[in-house]
Design an enzyme around this catalytic site. Structure first.
Site, PDB file in Angstrom:
ATOM      1  N   ASP A 140       0.850  -1.190   0.000  1.00  0.00           N
ATOM      2  CA  ASP A 140       0.000   0.000   0.000  1.00  0.00           C
ATOM      3  C   ASP A 140       0.884   1.237   0.000  1.00  0.00           C
ATOM      4  O   ASP A 140       2.027   1.200   0.476  1.00  0.00           O
ATOM      5  CB  ASP A 140      -0.905   0.018   1.232  1.00  0.00           C
ATOM      6  CG  ASP A 140      -1.927  -1.107   1.207  1.00  0.00           C
ATOM      7  OD1 ASP A 140      -2.369  -1.474   0.111  1.00  0.00           O
ATOM      8  OD2 ASP A 140      -2.274  -1.608   2.287  1.00  0.00           O
ATOM      9  N   ASP A 173      -7.205  -1.123  -4.418  1.00  0.00           N
ATOM     10  CA  ASP A 173      -8.216  -0.753  -3.428  1.00  0.00           C
ATOM     11  C   ASP A 173      -9.066   0.408  -3.924  1.00  0.00           C
ATOM     12  O   ASP A 173     -10.293   0.412  -3.761  1.00  0.00           O
ATOM     13  CB  ASP A 173      -7.546  -0.341  -2.112  1.00  0.00           C
ATOM     14  CG  ASP A 173      -6.738  -1.452  -1.486  1.00  0.00           C
ATOM     15  OD1 ASP A 173      -7.106  -2.627  -1.652  1.00  0.00           O
ATOM     16  OD2 ASP A 173      -5.721  -1.143  -0.835  1.00  0.00           O
TER      17      ASP A 173
END
Length: 207
Positions: A140, A173
């Protein structure tokens, strides 16, 4: 029809390629954590490299083969979503809805690549993982820092814990999140055809 199928699945492929390209750039060019953090817009939007060992928001199944089960579930979900997209295209569903499902499929596969391969490619599986395969941690990097700090002690269950109000996320995401938001916002438009079919069937049966 074949061109339509290719078009929407290419959207998924594009999301996967962009997601993996950004993750590779982060992996090879940024230090993990606060040390390598890059401010984009003040203190509230940053590039912040970290790895996520489990599900969204860092949640995980807390037993030895929990991550393996999660990864296998993701593979099954990916196949189901891919088949669902295919059937929607054949039934000539709303184009906006098709794009949303294609985004969800691309996002799901993007993170699945991390889970299956990153434990081997980048040796980033948790130290207690029974095998590196299927135990890779998701990379991420986008951090919207609305608020972070320690919660007051008087809050039941969470008091005294350090918490960030917004999670760190990646392209995969974001694709899933945006698609779900659009489906919720435009659900009447996306499912209008299906509602009309059901209404016509009801009127035919009761005429």
């Amino acid at each position: 029809m074949k061109n339509q199928i290719v078009k929407y699945f290419l959207i998924s492929v594009l999301i996967i390629l962009i997601d993996q390209a950004v993750k590779l750039l982060v992996y090879y060019n940024m230090d993990m954590g606060t040390k390598g953090q890059i401010l984009i817009f003040g203190d509230w939007f940053k590039l912040h490299y970290l790895t996520n060992p489990g599900m969204a928001f860092g949640m995980k199944l807390n037993f030895e083969y929990g991550k393996l089960i999660l990864t296998v579930f993701r593979i099954g979900a990916m196949i189901a979503i891919g088949y669902y997209l295919y059937t929607l295209i054949k039934s000539k569903a709303n184009s906006g809805f098709l794009v949303c499902i294609a985004l969800i499929l691309g996002g799901a596969i993007g993170n699945l690549v991390d889970s299956i391969f990153y434990g081997i490619w980048f040796d980033n599986a948790p130290y207690d993982a029974p095998t590196a395969w299927f135990h890779g941690q998701v990379i991420d990097m986008f951090y919207i820092d609305i608020w972070e700090g320690y919660l007051p002690d008087w809050i039941p269950g969470l008091g005294g814990d350090y918490m960030a109000l917004w999670p760190v996320f990646n392209i995969a995401d974001a694709a899933i999140f945006v698609a779900i938001c659009f489906i919720i916002i435009f659900q009447k438009r996306y499912f209008k055809k299906e509602e009309e079919v059901n209404t016509n069937e009801f009127e035919t049966q009761h005429s």
